[in-house]
Motif scaffolding. Structure first.
Motif, PDB file in Angstrom:
ATOM      1  N   LEU A 184     -27.932  -9.162  88.779  1.00  0.00           N
ATOM      2  CA  LEU A 184     -26.781  -9.880  88.227  1.00  0.00           C
ATOM      3  C   LEU A 184     -26.352 -11.056  89.097  1.00  0.00           C
ATOM      4  O   LEU A 184     -25.880 -12.083  88.589  1.00  0.00           O
ATOM      5  N   PHE A 185     -26.491 -10.926  90.420  1.00  0.00           N
ATOM      6  CA  PHE A 185     -25.983 -11.957  91.330  1.00  0.00           C
ATOM      7  C   PHE A 185     -27.094 -12.677  92.079  1.00  0.00           C
ATOM      8  O   PHE A 185     -26.861 -13.269  93.134  1.00  0.00           O
ATOM      9  N   VAL A 186     -28.303 -12.643  91.518  1.00  0.00           N
ATOM     10  CA  VAL A 186     -29.424 -13.319  92.175  1.00  0.00           C
ATOM     11  C   VAL A 186     -29.194 -14.824  92.237  1.00  0.00           C
ATOM     12  O   VAL A 186     -29.722 -15.516  93.129  1.00  0.00           O
ATOM     13  N   HIS A 187     -28.391 -15.364  91.331  1.00  0.00           N
ATOM     14  CA  HIS A 187     -28.140 -16.803  91.311  1.00  0.00           C
ATOM     15  C   HIS A 187     -27.405 -17.287  92.571  1.00  0.00           C
ATOM     16  O   HIS A 187     -27.465 -18.483  92.900  1.00  0.00           O
ATOM     17  N   LEU A 188     -26.723 -16.365  93.265  1.00  0.00           N
ATOM     18  CA  LEU A 188     -25.994 -16.764  94.465  1.00  0.00           C
ATOM     19  C   LEU A 188     -26.947 -17.119  95.608  1.00  0.00           C
ATOM     20  O   LEU A 188     -26.615 -17.945  96.466  1.00  0.00           O
ATOM     21  N   ASP A 189     -28.091 -16.479  95.631  1.00  0.00           N
ATOM     22  CA  ASP A 189     -29.119 -16.793  96.635  1.00  0.00           C
ATOM     23  C   ASP A 189     -30.442 -16.195  96.163  1.00  0.00           C
ATOM     24  O   ASP A 189     -30.741 -15.030  96.431  1.00  0.00           O
ATOM     25  N   PRO A 190     -31.246 -16.982  95.451  1.00  0.00           N
ATOM     26  CA  PRO A 190     -32.518 -16.474  94.909  1.00  0.00           C
ATOM     27  C   PRO A 190     -33.496 -15.990  95.985  1.00  0.00           C
ATOM     28  O   PRO A 190     -34.436 -15.253  95.676  1.00  0.00           O
ATOM     29  N   THR A 191     -33.288 -16.406  97.235  1.00  0.00           N
ATOM     30  CA  THR A 191     -34.221 -16.021  98.300  1.00  0.00           C
ATOM     31  C   THR A 191     -33.877 -14.660  98.915  1.00  0.00           C
ATOM     32  O   THR A 191     -34.639 -14.128  99.735  1.00  0.00           O
ATOM     33  N   ALA A 192     -32.708 -14.111  98.558  1.00  0.00           N
ATOM     34  CA  ALA A 192     -32.287 -12.832  99.155  1.00  0.00           C
ATOM     35  C   ALA A 192     -33.261 -11.735  98.760  1.00  0.00           C
ATOM     36  O   ALA A 192     -33.668 -11.617  97.611  1.00  0.00           O
ATOM     37  N   SER A 193     -33.641 -10.931  99.731  1.00  0.00           N
ATOM     38  CA  SER A 193     -34.595  -9.833  99.497  1.00  0.00           C
ATOM     39  C   SER A 193     -33.903  -8.498  99.731  1.00  0.00           C
ATOM     40  O   SER A 193     -33.331  -8.266 100.775  1.00  0.00           O
ATOM     41  N   MET A 194     -34.016  -7.657  98.726  1.00  0.00           N
ATOM     42  CA  MET A 194     -33.440  -6.311  98.839  1.00  0.00           C
ATOM     43  C   MET A 194     -34.485  -5.283  98.432  1.00  0.00           C
ATOM     44  O   MET A 194     -34.268  -4.398  97.630  1.00  0.00           O
ATOM     45  N   LYS A 195     -35.648  -5.392  98.981  1.00  0.00           N
ATOM     46  CA  LYS A 195     -36.756  -4.533  98.571  1.00  0.00           C
ATOM     47  C   LYS A 195     -36.581  -3.100  99.042  1.00  0.00           C
ATOM     48  O   LYS A 195     -36.918  -2.158  98.344  1.00  0.00           O
ATOM     49  N   GLU A 196     -36.094  -2.913 100.250  1.00  0.00           N
ATOM     50  CA  GLU A 196     -35.929  -1.557 100.788  1.00  0.00           C
ATOM     51  C   GLU A 196     -34.445  -1.245 100.893  1.00  0.00           C
ATOM     52  O   GLU A 196     -33.812  -1.522 101.900  1.00  0.00           O
ATOM     53  N   VAL A 197     -33.907  -0.707  99.839  1.00  0.00           N
ATOM     54  CA  VAL A 197     -32.477  -0.447  99.767  1.00  0.00           C
ATOM     55  C   VAL A 197     -32.210   1.047  99.850  1.00  0.00           C
ATOM     56  O   VAL A 197     -32.785   1.826  99.112  1.00  0.00           O
ATOM     57  N   SER A 198     -31.354   1.418 100.774  1.00  0.00           N
ATOM     58  CA  SER A 198     -30.936   2.827 100.872  1.00  0.00           C
ATOM     59  C   SER A 198     -29.585   2.877 101.537  1.00  0.00           C
ATOM     60  O   SER A 198     -29.473   2.697 102.743  1.00  0.00           O
ATOM     61  N   CYS A 199     -28.563   3.093 100.763  1.00  0.00           N
ATOM     62  CA  CYS A 199     -27.205   3.137 101.309  1.00  0.00           C
ATOM     63  C   CYS A 199     -26.814   4.529 101.753  1.00  0.00           C
ATOM     64  O   CYS A 199     -25.644   4.827 101.932  1.00  0.00           O
ATOM     65  N   ASP A 200     -27.801   5.402 101.918  1.00  0.00           N
ATOM     66  CA  ASP A 200     -27.502   6.722 102.478  1.00  0.00           C
ATOM     67  C   ASP A 200     -27.123   6.610 103.940  1.00  0.00           C
ATOM     68  O   ASP A 200     -26.465   7.468 104.499  1.00  0.00           O
ATOM     69  N   ILE A 201     -27.571   5.558 104.588  1.00  0.00           N
ATOM     70  CA  ILE A 201     -27.296   5.363 106.009  1.00  0.00           C
ATOM     71  C   ILE A 201     -26.046   4.498 106.153  1.00  0.00           C
ATOM     72  O   ILE A 201     -26.033   3.359 105.684  1.00  0.00           O
ATOM     73  N   PRO A 202     -24.988   5.056 106.773  1.00  0.00           N
ATOM     74  CA  PRO A 202     -23.744   4.287 106.921  1.00  0.00           C
ATOM     75  C   PRO A 202     -23.983   2.957 107.604  1.00  0.00           C
ATOM     76  O   PRO A 202     -24.672   2.888 108.620  1.00  0.00           O
ATOM     77  N   GLY A 203     -23.397   1.892 107.017  1.00  0.00           N
ATOM     78  CA  GLY A 203     -23.487   0.584 107.646  1.00  0.00           C
ATOM     79  C   GLY A 203     -24.685  -0.224 107.215  1.00  0.00           C
ATOM     80  O   GLY A 203     -24.819  -1.391 107.577  1.00  0.00           O
ATOM     81  N   LEU A 204     -25.610   0.374 106.411  1.00  0.00           N
ATOM     82  CA  LEU A 204     -26.829  -0.344 106.075  1.00  0.00           C
ATOM     83  C   LEU A 204     -26.549  -1.566 105.222  1.00  0.00           C
ATOM     84  O   LEU A 204     -27.181  -2.607 105.360  1.00  0.00           O
TER      85      LEU A 204
END
Length: 402
Positions: free
Chosen positions: A356-376
């Motif tokens: 939804l928000f890729v237009h804010l920065d098309p170069t942003a990479s979120m390939k390895e996402v895991s919010c199980d770890i606090p602060g990630l």
């Protein structure tokens, strides 16, 4: 257990459309819940100061989360449902009536359940505390206020925990000695003063004898030294390891008797009614003191855990404001949202956000996402601003059944 993501996006037309689409997706797919997160207008200052404040807030964020976990762990350890903790909990809350033991949840679980509801309300219905954190103050000053608050609680927590644990250890040590093995346990409950002969010339000793040595004791104790009163030995206490026997003899033969007894693996133990009575009184005194301190310490932990958590949410708000200015520029023009989801649906929600928000920065990479770890979420770069608010410290692991 659900956790929260605090996100920020600019107020441009595309982002606003994406926010509305996000709300529809969340409602339709049940990926989580969404609320507005109101952050007041704060003093921006100059760019250099913003960068410094951003760095200071990042460090303070980690310190505050660590303190929250320590305080929560301390609550779990102090309120653990063992022994007389239920009674102590009632005393801490002013309940002096009879406690109903039938299938009632532990005080710890009951408290953490209500605490989670309270903290969720404080996050989803967040209101900036202008009295405590005046918005007219510079960002660096607001950061210092929170820093001092956290440091003070951390110092006091360390001091209070040390004092309480020291008191607990002293009581446990005394109880262990008085209820321990044959060489240390109290005998005031089985021994009467007239069981001991104490006169100008005679005295009575207490001797610890192992079970396998009973017969040898009966046959040999009169000959271990001179001046032993015949047939004076009597067993006064027994447990699985052995027994305690009395023996009466002349005082001048005590030293030799003890030496010979030691050679035969019999242990002569010292005993004093007055000393044992003093220890019993000390235990009673420490027990009452511990219950009083339990109530004081638990109330302090509860109050300060909530206060530190509230400070933490304000700190997150500060981070969102600062990062939004640094990322989206001036004039200040952004929208903050709080998202609630769980670990099973977090990956899918993160994919939706990224799309939804890729237009804010098309170069942003979120390939390895895991919010199980606090602060990630703070550490990984995404096209939008995201900070993680973990409540995993409120989880209570069930005791294993084997």
């Amino acid at each position: 257990m659900a956790d929260f993501w605090l996100i920020s996006v600019p107020l441009d037309k595309t982002s606003l459309t994406s926010v509305e689409k996000l709300k529809r997706i969340i409602t339709k797919t049940h990926l989580g819940s969404c609320w507005r997160f109101p952050i007041p207008d704060l003093k921006v200052g100059i760019l250099d100061s913003l960068v410094r404040v951003s760095d200071d807030l990042s460090k303070l964020d980690a310190l505050t989360e660590s303190l929250i976990k320590k305080t929560c762990q301390c609550l779990k350890e102090v309120m653990e449902p063992t022994g007389d903790k239920v009674q102590e909990h009632d005393l801490a809350n002013g309940d002096h009536g009879m406690h109903q033991k039938s299938a009632a949840p532990s005080p710890l679980k009951t408290y953490f359940a209500s605490l989670r509801v309270d903290l969720m309300n404080r996050v989803t219905k967040f209101q900036w505390d202008k009295a405590k954190y005046p918005t007219a103050l510079p960002l660096s000053t607001l950061t210092d206020i929170i820093n001092k608050e956290i440091s003070q609680v951390e110092t006091e927590l360390r001091s209070r925990a040390t004092a309480y644990n020291s008191l607990k250890a002293s009581l446990q040590s005394l109880e262990l000695n008085l209820n321990g093995n044959l060489q240390t346990r109290s005998l005031n409950d089985v021994l009467r003063k007239d069981d001991l002969v104490v006169s100008e010339y005679l005295t009575t000793l207490l001797v610890v004898v192992g079970r396998e040595k009973y017969l040898r004791w009966e046959k040999s104790y009169e000959s271990l030294s001179e001046f032993v009163v015949p047939r004076s030995s009597r067993k006064i206490f027994e447990d699985g390891d052995g027994g305690i026997f009395t023996v009466t003899l002349f005082k001048r033969a005590v030293c030799k008797f003890k030496a010979k007894a030691q050679e035969s693996k019999f242990i002569v133990r010292d005993y004093s009614f007055d000393e044992e009575e003093r220890k019993q009184q000390e235990i009673m005194k420490l027990t009452v003191h511990k219950k009083d301190e339990y109530g004081i310490f638990v109330r302090w932990l509860k109050v300060n855990f909530t206060q530190v958590f509230i400070a933490w949410i304000h700190l997150k708000a500060l981070r969102v404001f600062v990062e939004s200015v640094l990322r989206y520029g001036l004039p200040v023009n952004y929208q903050a949202l709080i998202l609630e989801t769980d670990r099973k649906r977090s990956k899918k929600l993160k994919e939706e956000l990224s799309s939804l928000f890729v237009h804010l920065d098309p170069t942003a990479s979120m390939k390895e996402v895991s919010c199980d770890i606090p602060g990630l979420c703070q550490q990984e770069y995404s096209s939008y601003i995201c900070f993680h608010i973990s409540t995993s410290m409120l989880e209570i692991s069930e005791p294993s059944t084997t």
